[in-house]
Design an enzyme around this catalytic site. Structure first.
Site, PDB file in Angstrom:
ATOM      1  N   LYS A 195       0.840  -1.200   0.000  1.00 57.12           N
ATOM      2  CA  LYS A 195       0.000   0.000   0.000  1.00 57.12           C
ATOM      3  C   LYS A 195       0.879   1.255   0.000  1.00 57.12           C
ATOM      4  CE  LYS A 195      -3.578   2.229   2.792  1.00 57.12           C
ATOM      5  NZ  LYS A 195      -4.493   2.093   3.913  1.00 57.12           N
TER       6      LYS A 195
ATOM      7  N   GLU B 197      10.655  -4.694   4.409  1.00 51.70           N
ATOM      8  CA  GLU B 197      10.749  -6.113   4.066  1.00 51.70           C
ATOM      9  C   GLU B 197      10.372  -6.338   2.603  1.00 51.70           C
ATOM     10  OE1 GLU B 197       9.145  -4.733   6.563  1.00 51.70           O
ATOM     11  OE2 GLU B 197       9.222  -5.927   8.401  1.00 51.70           O
TER      12      GLU B 197
ATOM     13  N   GLY C  42      -4.928  -2.143   5.324  1.00 52.07           N
ATOM     14  CA  GLY C  42      -4.154  -3.299   4.861  1.00 52.07           C
ATOM     15  C   GLY C  42      -4.844  -4.621   5.134  1.00 52.07           C
ATOM     16  N   ARG C  43      -5.336  -4.806   6.372  1.00 48.85           N
ATOM     17  CA  ARG C  43      -5.930  -6.100   6.724  1.00 48.85           C
ATOM     18  C   ARG C  43      -7.340  -6.264   6.181  1.00 48.85           C
ATOM     19  NH1 ARG C  43      -4.796  -2.738  10.651  1.00 48.85           N
ATOM     20  NH2 ARG C  43      -6.375  -1.926  12.093  1.00 48.85           N
TER      21      ARG C  43
ATOM     22  N   GLU D  34      -4.830  -6.881  15.301  1.00 47.41           N
ATOM     23  CA  GLU D  34      -4.338  -5.572  14.854  1.00 47.41           C
ATOM     24  C   GLU D  34      -5.472  -4.540  14.901  1.00 47.41           C
ATOM     25  OE1 GLU D  34      -2.520  -5.335  10.936  1.00 47.41           O
ATOM     26  OE2 GLU D  34      -0.915  -4.102  11.741  1.00 47.41           O
TER      27      GLU D  34
ATOM     28  N   HIS E 280      -4.498 -33.495  18.336  1.00 47.77           N
ATOM     29  CA  HIS E 280      -3.343 -34.308  18.739  1.00 47.77           C
ATOM     30  C   HIS E 280      -2.252 -33.417  19.333  1.00 47.77           C
ATOM     31  CE1 HIS E 280      -4.940 -37.963  16.858  1.00 47.77           C
ATOM     32  NE2 HIS E 280      -5.580 -37.066  16.122  1.00 47.77           N
TER      33      HIS E 280
ATOM     34  N   LYS F  66       9.327  -0.669  14.110  1.00 48.50           N
ATOM     35  CA  LYS F  66       9.874  -0.283  12.794  1.00 48.50           C
ATOM     36  C   LYS F  66      10.927   0.799  12.962  1.00 48.50           C
ATOM     37  CE  LYS F  66       5.681  -0.818  10.027  1.00 48.50           C
ATOM     38  NZ  LYS F  66       4.711  -0.102   9.224  1.00 48.50           N
TER      39      LYS F  66
HETATM   40  C1  G6Q Z   1      -2.601  -3.928   8.009  1.00 47.16           C
HETATM   41  C2  G6Q Z   1      -1.349  -3.334   8.409  1.00 47.16           C
HETATM   42  C3  G6Q Z   1      -0.107  -4.017   7.903  1.00 47.16           C
HETATM   43  C4  G6Q Z   1       0.269  -3.687   6.469  1.00 47.16           C
HETATM   44  C5  G6Q Z   1       1.714  -4.130   6.247  1.00 47.16           C
HETATM   45  C6  G6Q Z   1       2.165  -3.921   4.829  1.00 47.16           C
HETATM   46  O1  G6Q Z   1      -3.684  -3.495   8.296  1.00 47.16           O
HETATM   47  O2  G6Q Z   1      -1.369  -1.995   8.116  1.00 47.16           O
HETATM   48  O3  G6Q Z   1      -0.173  -5.419   8.048  1.00 47.16           O
HETATM   49  O4  G6Q Z   1      -0.606  -4.310   5.582  1.00 47.16           O
HETATM   50  O5  G6Q Z   1       2.542  -3.442   7.123  1.00 47.16           O
HETATM   51  O6  G6Q Z   1       2.080  -2.572   4.471  1.00 47.16           O
HETATM   52  P1  G6Q Z   1       2.235  -2.138   2.991  1.00 47.16           P
HETATM   53  O7  G6Q Z   1       1.131  -2.739   2.209  1.00 47.16           O
HETATM   54  O8  G6Q Z   1       2.185  -0.650   3.000  1.00 47.16           O
HETATM   55  O9  G6Q Z   1       3.562  -2.665   2.504  1.00 47.16           O
END
Ligand code: G6Q
Length: 553
Positions: free
Chosen positions: A206, A212, A267-268, A353, A384, A512
């Site tokens: 996003k 990463e 994001g989620r 989150e 199990h 971060k």
């Molecule tokens: C979700 C969070 C988080 C995000 C990641 C990746 O709600 O905000 O999991 O999706 O940190 O972020 P980017 O899509 O910006 O790389």
């Protein structure tokens, strides 16, 4: 823990909980067997039996009152209409718009967001069809055989979970790979398996600033250029999904190969947006539309059904009852379909989150427990392993059992065994096994009296452990869409009752920030190591290892 003093219904629920005491579900069922028929509900292909929760009709009435008192209806309208309910980021929360059917319009602050949504959907449809029919060609003119999604968190968990769940609908000639970890091992493993001439990379971010993802994307880009001998190949092998066109361009991906989305997609909550591109590539745009349709059907159910017949509302309120009144610190997700094996991880992010917060929208403390620890694994494997704790541990953990009724005919026997186990576990957790039952069983088996006495305490099951039973008619795009949206709205309702902002995630920022500092310090040649003694020693240990060189290499 102090309960919110302002809320009369909260106090009534506390008193009600005291009155119920430790009344066992066995007694509750014996007194009222009809509760099984009363406490079940079906919507959008998802069936819920919630009768094995430690609630009575009075509990439910009070819980519905709690939702009303929290202004659930107003909050729901505000979300669906695009009000900026994510106040700390001043953003609307409109993932529900992403699954509206084409043709619907939605004016938000004078702009029809649906026009944008549909335009991106159409671009994704055209692009994915090209890849799927083999007319999108790599740098040597060969069609795509492998797709690598590079993303993390919300840009990974949703698409990965759905691609796994919908394997049965997958394009037979496209293999999907997901890279989220920056440890290098994951991308290395994938790059060893794929052919640069036929691999498409999706860089999903996003913000397009995530360390990463960009680290992995740069590695993949260098690998491709190394094989192709020219960066012209990037245009045929890299696409981006992002809201940040400038950063996509700076990375070297033409914005013609970028699929956008908007700041109002968290994001989620983003698998419904262009972040779902791997899903579209795997199952096709028509099937993706059915995933959206399932979620939209659940949106409509949630928006319009009375609280008493509203699946997400009921699940949310039962969760609050378990967490805040019965003191359950965790919640188990136990799918009994192997293809749902990533669902617990996906729901862990969605819930923890979103609602892992301790202040309310106005910044004041919440004063009750919020998000539980969400955990789980496919239930049959769990039986199990972790189910021991569920049956006899000192902490109790409510469980969502998730089963699928439909199955291929040739797997009939397997399916029956799995289904029997799921139902039996829910029954066992509720029923338990008393000391007299254990004693009679051992006596019938001819055990010595002394042995019987010694073993009784170990073999007793307290029972009274609550669970929900969720059954999908079938694991198809529509049903899965409905199931995911059900959990999204469950999370939303809980956030409303607790008064938290379910749509920000400030808690992930500090790590971060510090990681950037530590990264610099790991490589520093000077003696500077401005950290606490523990962190400084860890950094020094890394530096020493680096100076000595790894003998294994
Ligand atoms: C979700 C969070 C988080 C995000 C990641 C990746 O709600 O905000 O999991 O999706 O940190 O972020 P980017 O899509 O910006 O790389």
């Amino acid at each position: 823990m102090t309960k919110p003093a302002f809320n009369l219904t909260w106090h009534a629920l506390s008193a009600h909980r005291e009155a119920l005491g430790e009344q066992h579900l066995n007694e509750i069922f014996a007194a009222d067997p009809a509760r099984a028929a009363r406490m079940q509900l079906e919507a959008c292909g998802v069936f819920l039996d919630y009768s094995k929760n430690r609630v009575t009709d009075e509990t439910l009435t009070l819980l519905f009152g709690l939702a009303r008192e929290a202004g659930l209806a107003e909050h729901t309208t505000a979300m669906f209409e695009g009000a900026r309910i994510n106040t700390t980021e001043a953003r609307s929360v409109l993932h529900t718009a992403l699954r509206r059917p084409a043709g619907a319009s939605l004016g938000v602050e004078g702009h029809d967001v649906m026009a944008d949504v549909v335009a991106v959907r159409e671009r994704i449809r055209r692009f994915s069809e090209q890849v799927r029919v083999g007319s999108w060609l790599g740098y040597t003119g060969r069609p795509i055989t492998d797709v690598v999604n590079i993303g993390i968190g919300g840009s990974d968990l949703g698409p990965l979970m759905v691609c796994e769940a919908l394997q049965a609908f997958a394009h037979p000639g496209l293999r999907m790979h997901f890279v989220s970890n920056v440890d290098g091992v994951q991308i290395d493993d994938v790059l060893k398996k794929v052919n640069p001439q036929t691999t498409l990379f999706i860089v999903a971010s996003k913000t397009f600033t995530t360390q990463e993802t960009l680290t992995n994307a740069h590695t993949a880009r260098s690998w491709l250029i190394g094989h192709a001998g020219s960066d012209a190949a990037v245009a045929r092998h890299f696409v981006a999904v992002s809201t940040n066109a400038e950063a996509v361009s700076a990375f070297g991906i033409d914005t013609d190969n970028m699929f956008g989305f908007w700041d109002w997609v968290g994001g989620r909550y983003s698998l419904w947006s262009a972040i779902g591109l791997p899903i579209v590539l795997q199952i096709g745009a028509d099937a993706f539309d059915r995933l959206l349709a399932g979620a939209h059907a659940m949106d409509e159910h949630f928006r319009t059904a009375p609280l008493e017949q509203n699946l997400p509302v009921i699940m949310a309120l039962l969760g609050i009852w378990n967490i805040d009144f019965l003191d359950a610190p965790t919640q188990v997700i136990a799918p009994y379909h192997q293809r749902l094996h990533r669902l617990p991880a996906y729901l862990q992010q969605l819930d923890m989150e979103s609602n892992g917060k301790s202040v309310k929208l106005d910044g004041s403390p919440v004063r009750c427990h919020t998000s539980p620890v969400i955990w789980g694994e496919p239930g049959i494997n769990g039986q199990h392993a972790y189910f021991q704790m569920l049956h006899q541990g000192t902490r109790f953990a409510p469980i969502d059992f998730i089963g699928v009724l439909d199955h291929p005919a040739h797997l009939d026997h397997h399916h029956r065994v799995a289904f029997a186990n799921m139902v039996a576990q829910a029954e066992a957790l509720m029923r338990g096994k008393s000391a007299p039952e254990v004693e009679a069983e051992m006596r019938a088996a001819g055990l010595a009296e002394e042995r019987i006495r010694a073993l009784i305490p170990h073999r007793v099951f307290p029972g009274n452990r609550p669970s929900n039973m969720l059954l999908l008619e079938r694991l198809d795009p529509f049903g899965l869409g409905a199931l995911i949206a059900l959990y999204e709205h469950r999370t939303f309702v809980q956030g409303v009752v607790w008064g938290v902002n379910s749509f920000d995630q400030w808690g992930v920022e500090l790590g971060k920030q510090l990681a950037a500092r530590v990264l610099e310090d790991l490589g520093a040649t000077s003696d500077s190591n401005p950290h606490d003694a523990s962190t400084a020693a860890l950094i020094e240990r890394y530096r020493q290892h680096a100076r000595a060189g790894d003998p294994a290499r």
